[in-house]
Design a protein around this motif. Structure first.
Motif, mmCIF file in Angstrom:
data_model
loop_
_atom_site.group_PDB
_atom_site.id
_atom_site.type_symbol
_atom_site.label_atom_id
_atom_site.label_comp_id
_atom_site.label_asym_id
_atom_site.label_seq_id
_atom_site.Cartn_x
_atom_site.Cartn_y
_atom_site.Cartn_z
ATOM 1 N N LEU A 419 0.812 -1.219 0.000
ATOM 2 C CA LEU A 419 0.000 0.000 0.000
ATOM 3 C C LEU A 419 0.848 1.272 0.000
ATOM 4 O O LEU A 419 0.444 2.304 0.523
ATOM 5 C CB LEU A 419 -0.973 -0.001 1.189
ATOM 6 N N GLY A 420 2.029 1.174 -0.615
ATOM 7 C CA GLY A 420 2.862 2.349 -0.786
ATOM 8 C C GLY A 420 3.644 2.767 0.433
ATOM 9 O O GLY A 420 4.346 3.783 0.391
ATOM 10 N N PHE A 421 3.569 2.000 1.509
ATOM 11 C CA PHE A 421 4.300 2.364 2.722
ATOM 12 C C PHE A 421 5.794 2.113 2.569
ATOM 13 O O PHE A 421 6.627 2.893 3.040
ATOM 14 C CB PHE A 421 3.759 1.584 3.916
ATOM 15 N N THR A 422 6.180 1.022 1.918
ATOM 16 C CA THR A 422 7.575 0.633 1.801
ATOM 17 C C THR A 422 7.775 -0.172 0.524
ATOM 18 O O THR A 422 6.840 -0.801 0.018
ATOM 19 C CB THR A 422 8.005 -0.214 3.013
ATOM 20 N N SER A 423 9.001 -0.150 0.040
ATOM 21 C CA SER A 423 9.366 -1.034 -1.072
ATOM 22 C C SER A 423 9.906 -2.359 -0.570
ATOM 23 O O SER A 423 10.231 -3.253 -1.349
ATOM 24 C CB SER A 423 10.418 -0.353 -1.954
ATOM 25 N N GLY A 424 9.995 -2.493 0.761
ATOM 26 C CA GLY A 424 10.473 -3.732 1.374
ATOM 27 C C GLY A 424 9.358 -4.472 2.078
ATOM 28 O O GLY A 424 8.191 -4.386 1.694
ATOM 29 N N ARG A 425 9.734 -5.180 3.130
ATOM 30 C CA ARG A 425 8.763 -5.910 3.938
ATOM 31 C C ARG A 425 8.442 -5.085 5.174
ATOM 32 O O ARG A 425 9.332 -4.782 5.966
ATOM 33 C CB ARG A 425 9.321 -7.269 4.360
ATOM 34 N N PRO A 426 7.183 -4.692 5.386
ATOM 35 C CA PRO A 426 6.859 -3.804 6.504
ATOM 36 C C PRO A 426 7.025 -4.491 7.847
ATOM 37 O O PRO A 426 6.835 -5.703 7.978
ATOM 38 C CB PRO A 426 5.397 -3.435 6.253
ATOM 39 N N TRP A 427 7.358 -3.692 8.850
ATOM 40 C CA TRP A 427 7.618 -4.246 10.175
ATOM 41 C C TRP A 427 6.360 -4.841 10.795
ATOM 42 O O TRP A 427 6.444 -5.749 11.626
ATOM 43 C CB TRP A 427 8.223 -3.180 11.078
ATOM 44 N N LEU A 428 5.191 -4.348 10.419
ATOM 45 C CA LEU A 428 3.904 -4.936 10.750
ATOM 46 C C LEU A 428 3.115 -5.115 9.455
ATOM 47 O O LEU A 428 3.297 -4.335 8.514
ATOM 48 C CB LEU A 428 3.108 -4.029 11.705
ATOM 49 N N PRO A 429 2.232 -6.088 9.398
ATOM 50 C CA PRO A 429 1.455 -6.254 8.170
ATOM 51 C C PRO A 429 0.496 -5.099 7.937
ATOM 52 O O PRO A 429 -0.013 -4.492 8.886
ATOM 53 C CB PRO A 429 0.687 -7.562 8.420
ATOM 54 N N VAL A 430 0.252 -4.796 6.659
ATOM 55 C CA VAL A 430 -0.735 -3.761 6.336
ATOM 56 C C VAL A 430 -2.128 -4.292 6.655
ATOM 57 O O VAL A 430 -2.377 -5.498 6.664
ATOM 58 C CB VAL A 430 -0.642 -3.336 4.861
ATOM 59 N N GLY A 431 -3.049 -3.384 6.913
ATOM 60 C CA GLY A 431 -4.406 -3.778 7.252
ATOM 61 C C GLY A 431 -5.138 -4.366 6.051
ATOM 62 O O GLY A 431 -5.099 -3.787 4.951
ATOM 63 N N PRO A 432 -5.821 -5.478 6.210
ATOM 64 C CA PRO A 432 -6.521 -6.102 5.074
ATOM 65 C C PRO A 432 -7.648 -5.253 4.518
ATOM 66 O O PRO A 432 -8.026 -5.422 3.352
ATOM 67 C CB PRO A 432 -7.038 -7.419 5.664
ATOM 68 N N ASN A 433 -8.188 -4.339 5.327
ATOM 69 C CA ASN A 433 -9.277 -3.472 4.862
ATOM 70 C C ASN A 433 -8.788 -2.097 4.420
ATOM 71 O O ASN A 433 -9.611 -1.229 4.093
ATOM 72 C CB ASN A 433 -10.307 -3.280 5.989
ATOM 73 N N HIS A 434 -7.490 -1.884 4.394
ATOM 74 C CA HIS A 434 -6.971 -0.540 4.218
ATOM 75 C C HIS A 434 -6.704 -0.156 2.766
ATOM 76 O O HIS A 434 -6.449 1.023 2.491
ATOM 77 C CB HIS A 434 -5.706 -0.348 5.058
#
Length: 539
Positions: A419-434
């Motif tokens: 969702l555009g937060f990072t080009s890597g692996r986020p430290w927490l998962p993105v929200g499934p509804n976001h």
């Protein structure tokens, strides 16, 4: 003239912070500029235009200081440096410059009740009982049979004492054992904290949010806390079984806050807000902000952990801060509390409720705090145990709701990976509804919650009544909340249906009230569930 100076010129009758709207950023989760999966200061700087576009007055940054991250920055190892995962001091200076150019003030957290156990002060303090910093932390001998000095319990579970073989003593920690308690009674500790204050104010910081300030001083006589009476409240940790009379909230705290205020008064237009939680928070918030020579305001917890938003609850909270007393601050969400739309409503009514909630927040008397993503209507994310990062949730799983669920990455783009937060692996998962709530989706929709938030904050920013006016409540049926705000000849009527049943209520001189903003189908003095209205009186 930059935007900050322009704002100051238009609002010179009151301090800039009085009635301000402040946007909280959790740096790890806002925007990652380098692909390591963790948000950082350059990422915040790159997205400041989004925040300025909301119409807020300031941003508050949760900790970005050097830290081993046992509690994700609330365990500080160096108060004068930036942790490399967030960037550098030069990155911070660039953030300040860009924020000020956009008309945004910058507040930072100060965590003074404790440090990291990797702070140089603690490393020296634990080395022996006779060194220059031996008494900079709270140490005490064991009881004769070897048990901890008192019965004090830590917030995160277990005793508030850990044995240290180097000194042959226990050290105190109100939170994690990796967060040893600073001895803020000590004059040298206080002097150092005031020097740190000057360091950041000299860099252009506009204010402090002071973390857990009521935990900053303990009882030097080391008396046991008494048991808390059983009032039916669930007890999920040993901390809940005690009245916290002696491990915190010492009577010397206000004196230190007066010294701190003396430093702040050397710098024009700066601001302080206290975080004060616990059973005695109301008394302490007023104590810490009394007299005009302590802190400017305190951050209320009335709504952060409430399982329901009720008309009676809002009215009681606001009436508890009458005109002529201390100035309050309010938030519906933050980094320690579950997202409000998940606490207060159901998924099918989340959008309507979020719009009404945003209008209500903007109508409250006091400062208001928005938590990152609140302008998008983000919900609480369920984090599986194997992905948990929150040390409190891990220690008390499954009884404690993870704070991680309110710290997930900001969704910037519905079409980009993560969702555009990072080009890597986020430290927490993105929200499934976001994905559907992402900034790019809402930015393109003039009917979105994001667009609504901009309209609401624009109204508050232009209204003397909403920013600094008095408040007076009307009696209204059911869960209909009704109050007026008034200042400088402006009179506003604010109405919100917090319940699930439609309500009808007509004010006196109804024909003189002109609607300014309405949501959820409010009209003709009939209020559908989760609707709201602000109207101006015109004679």
């Amino acid at each position: 003239m930059n935007q900050l100076a322009a704002k100051a010129e238009t609002r010179n009758a009151q301090p800039w912070w009085r009635g301000a709207a402040i946007y909280q950023i959790y740096p790890r989760s806002f925007f990652d500029s380098n692909g390591d999966g963790i948000g950082d200061l350059p990422g915040i700087t790159a997205r400041l235009d989004h925040i300025a576009g909301l119409g807020v007055d300031a941003v508050w940054l949760s900790p970005f200081f050097k830290s081993p991250m046992a509690d994700f920055g609330y365990d500080v190892a160096d108060y004068r440096d930036v942790d490399p995962i967030f960037g550098t001091l030069a990155d911070f200076d660039a953030l300040i410059a860009r924020a000020h150019a956009l008309g945004l003030r910058v507040l930072i957290d100060q965590v003074w009740a404790h440090t990291s156990d990797q702070h140089a002060w603690f490393i020296e303090s634990r080395a022996s009982r006779a060194n220059p910093k031996a008494d900079w932390y709270v140490w005490h001998d064991a009881k004769p049979e070897g048990s901890p000095p008192t019965n004090w319990q830590s917030v995160f579970g277990g005793p508030a004492w850990t044995w240290d073989a180097r000194r042959g003593q226990y050290y105190m920690h109100n939170f994690l054992k990796e967060q040893p308690q600073l001895n803020c009674h000590h004059p040298e500790v206080q002097a150092e904290l005031l020097a740190i204050t000057r360091f950041w104010l000299d860099r252009g910081v506009d204010g402090f949010r002071i973390d857990a300030i009521n935990f900053s001083m303990h009882d030097p006589e080391f008396r046991d806390n008494p048991p808390a009476p059983d009032d039916g409240t669930p007890r999920t940790r040993p901390f809940d079984f005690q009245l916290h009379i002696y491990n915190q909230s010492h009577a010397d705290i206000p004196g230190f806050l007066e010294r701190l205020r003396g430093v702040f008064d050397e710098y024009p237009d700066r601001f302080t807000v206290a975080e004060v939680g616990g059973a005695d928070a109301d008394r302490e918030m007023k104590l810490f902000t009394a007299g005009g020579n302590r802190l400017n305001t305190a951050y209320g917890f009335d709504f952060l952990y409430a399982s329901r938003l009720t008309a009676a609850g809002v009215r009681a909270a606001l009436q508890n801060w009458p005109a002529g007393g201390s100035w309050p601050s309010w938030a519906f969400e933050n980094h320690d509390a579950p997202r409000a739309v998940s606490r207060w409503t159901r998924p099918k009514t989340a959008d309507a409720f979020a719009r009404m909630k945003m209008l209500l927040l903007a109508a409250l008397r006091g400062n208001i705090f928005l938590y990152y993503g609140e302008e998008l209507g983000l919900d609480q994310v369920e984090i599986p145990f194997e992905a948990l990062q929150d040390p409190e949730a891990i220690a008390n799983w499954p009884r404690t709701l993870s704070r991680d669920g309110a710290r997930t990455p900001m969704p910037w783009s519905s079409t980009a990976p993560e969702l555009g937060f990072t080009s890597g692996r986020p430290w927490l998962p993105v929200g499934p509804n976001h994905e559907a709530l992402a900034v790019n989706v809402q930015d393109a929709d003039p009917a979105s919650l994001l667009a609504w938030t901009r309209r609401v904050l624009a109204l508050r920013g232009a209204s003397p009544a909403l920013r600094t006016g008095d408040i007076a409540f009307h009696d209204a049926p059911g869960e209909l909340l009704a109050f007026e705000r008034a200042a400088e000849g402006e009179r506003l009527l604010c109405l919100f249906n917090l319940g699930d049943v439609a309500q009808h209520w007509t004010p006196a001189n109804a024909s003189h009230w002109r609607p300014l903003l309405a949501t959820g189908g409010a009209g003709d003095w009939t209020f559908a569930p989760h609707s709201g209205l602000i109207a101006r009186y015109e004679a």
